[in-house]
Scaffold this motif. Sequence first.
Motif, short mmCIF file in Angstrom:
data_model
loop_
_atom_site.label_atom_id
_atom_site.label_comp_id
_atom_site.label_asym_id
_atom_site.label_seq_id
_atom_site.Cartn_x
_atom_site.Cartn_y
_atom_site.Cartn_z
N VAL A 51 12.78 -3.57 0.47
CA VAL A 51 12.93 -2.14 0.25
C VAL A 51 11.77 -1.48 0.99
O VAL A 51 10.60 -1.70 0.66
CB VAL A 51 12.89 -1.77 -1.25
CG1 VAL A 51 12.99 -0.27 -1.43
CG2 VAL A 51 14.02 -2.47 -1.99
N GLY A 52 12.11 -0.71 2.01
CA GLY A 52 11.07 -0.08 2.81
C GLY A 52 11.57 1.17 3.49
O GLY A 52 12.69 1.62 3.27
N ASN A 53 10.75 1.69 4.37
CA ASN A 53 11.05 2.91 5.11
C ASN A 53 12.27 2.69 6.01
O ASN A 53 12.29 1.74 6.80
CB ASN A 53 9.82 3.29 5.93
CG ASN A 53 10.03 4.56 6.73
OD1 ASN A 53 10.81 4.57 7.66
ND2 ASN A 53 9.32 5.60 6.34
N GLU A 54 13.24 3.55 5.88
CA GLU A 54 14.50 3.39 6.61
C GLU A 54 14.29 3.39 8.13
O GLU A 54 14.92 2.61 8.85
CB GLU A 54 15.49 4.48 6.22
CG GLU A 54 16.85 4.31 6.83
CD GLU A 54 17.86 5.32 6.31
OE1 GLU A 54 19.05 5.08 6.55
OE2 GLU A 54 17.47 6.32 5.68
N LEU A 55 13.41 4.23 8.63
CA LEU A 55 13.16 4.28 10.07
C LEU A 55 12.54 2.98 10.57
O LEU A 55 12.88 2.48 11.64
CB LEU A 55 12.26 5.46 10.42
CG LEU A 55 12.87 6.84 10.19
CD1 LEU A 55 11.82 7.93 10.43
CD2 LEU A 55 14.08 7.06 11.06
N VAL A 56 11.64 2.41 9.78
CA VAL A 56 11.01 1.14 10.15
C VAL A 56 12.04 0.02 10.14
O VAL A 56 12.08 -0.80 11.06
CB VAL A 56 9.83 0.81 9.19
CG1 VAL A 56 9.29 -0.58 9.43
CG2 VAL A 56 8.73 1.86 9.32
N HIS A 109 0.84 -1.20 0.00
CA HIS A 109 0.00 0.00 0.00
C HIS A 109 0.87 1.25 0.00
O HIS A 109 1.05 1.89 1.02
CB HIS A 109 -0.93 0.01 1.21
CG HIS A 109 -1.85 -1.16 1.26
ND1 HIS A 109 -2.83 -1.37 0.33
CD2 HIS A 109 -1.91 -2.20 2.12
CE1 HIS A 109 -3.48 -2.47 0.62
NE2 HIS A 109 -2.93 -3.00 1.69
N GLY A 110 1.42 1.58 -1.13
CA GLY A 110 2.27 2.76 -1.19
C GLY A 110 2.80 3.00 -2.58
O GLY A 110 2.62 2.20 -3.49
N GLN A 111 3.45 4.11 -2.71
CA GLN A 111 4.00 4.54 -3.99
C GLN A 111 5.22 3.72 -4.40
O GLN A 111 5.51 3.59 -5.57
CB GLN A 111 4.40 6.02 -3.89
CG GLN A 111 3.27 6.94 -3.52
CD GLN A 111 2.48 7.37 -4.73
OE1 GLN A 111 2.99 7.31 -5.84
NE2 GLN A 111 1.27 7.81 -4.53
N LEU A 112 5.94 3.20 -3.43
CA LEU A 112 7.20 2.51 -3.71
C LEU A 112 7.02 1.30 -4.62
O LEU A 112 7.76 1.14 -5.59
CB LEU A 112 7.87 2.10 -2.41
CG LEU A 112 9.27 1.52 -2.51
CD1 LEU A 112 10.22 2.51 -3.16
CD2 LEU A 112 9.77 1.15 -1.13
N VAL A 151 7.51 -8.87 -4.29
CA VAL A 151 6.64 -9.66 -3.42
C VAL A 151 6.04 -8.65 -2.45
O VAL A 151 6.76 -8.04 -1.66
CB VAL A 151 7.44 -10.73 -2.64
CG1 VAL A 151 6.53 -11.47 -1.68
CG2 VAL A 151 8.14 -11.68 -3.60
N THR A 152 4.73 -8.42 -2.54
CA THR A 152 4.13 -7.38 -1.71
C THR A 152 3.75 -7.93 -0.34
O THR A 152 3.34 -9.08 -0.20
CB THR A 152 2.90 -6.76 -2.39
OG1 THR A 152 1.95 -7.77 -2.68
CG2 THR A 152 3.30 -6.04 -3.67
N VAL A 153 3.91 -7.08 0.67
CA VAL A 153 3.58 -7.43 2.05
C VAL A 153 2.69 -6.35 2.64
O VAL A 153 2.68 -5.21 2.17
CB VAL A 153 4.86 -7.59 2.91
CG1 VAL A 153 5.72 -8.73 2.39
CG2 VAL A 153 5.67 -6.30 2.95
N ASN A 154 1.96 -6.72 3.68
CA ASN A 154 1.08 -5.76 4.37
C ASN A 154 1.80 -4.98 5.46
O ASN A 154 1.49 -3.82 5.71
CB ASN A 154 -0.12 -6.49 4.99
CG ASN A 154 -1.07 -6.98 3.94
OD1 ASN A 154 -1.51 -6.24 3.08
ND2 ASN A 154 -1.39 -8.26 3.99
N ILE A 155 2.76 -5.64 6.12
CA ILE A 155 3.51 -5.00 7.19
C ILE A 155 4.97 -5.44 7.12
O ILE A 155 5.30 -6.47 6.53
CB ILE A 155 2.92 -5.33 8.58
CG1 ILE A 155 2.89 -6.83 8.83
CG2 ILE A 155 1.53 -4.73 8.76
CD1 ILE A 155 2.45 -7.23 10.23
N ALA A 156 5.83 -4.65 7.75
CA ALA A 156 7.27 -4.94 7.71
C ALA A 156 7.60 -6.31 8.30
O ALA A 156 8.51 -6.99 7.83
CB ALA A 156 8.04 -3.84 8.43
#
Length: 80
Positions: free
Chosen positions: A54-59, A16-19, A33-38
Motif C-alpha cells: 500500500v503506497g503512493n499511487e504515482l510511485v 516514514h509516513g502517516q499511512l 512490514v515497513t520499508v524505506n523505499i518502494a
Amino acid sequence: GSLDDLKGKRVAVFKHGQLARHISENYSEIKLVTVNIADEAFQLLEAGDVEAYVGNELVVDYHVSVHRMSYVQKVGATPF
C-alpha cells in the motif's frame, strides 16, 4: 479491493509516513512490514514475502511501468 481485504495478510508500507500509523491504528488485523523505499516493497512482493504493498499511487504506477513488473496488479485505492 479495500483495506478490509488485506486482513490477516502481510502488507508492505512506507515506514516514514502517516499511512503506516493510520493502518496500524484502524486495521490491526493487517500485518505491516515497513520499508524505506518502494523498491524494497516490490522486492518483497516478487519474493512472496508480502501479499500487498500500500503506497503512493504515482510511485506504484511509475515502478510498474518503468520496470515492467508483470507480477504487480493494482486493485484499489485507499481513502487517504
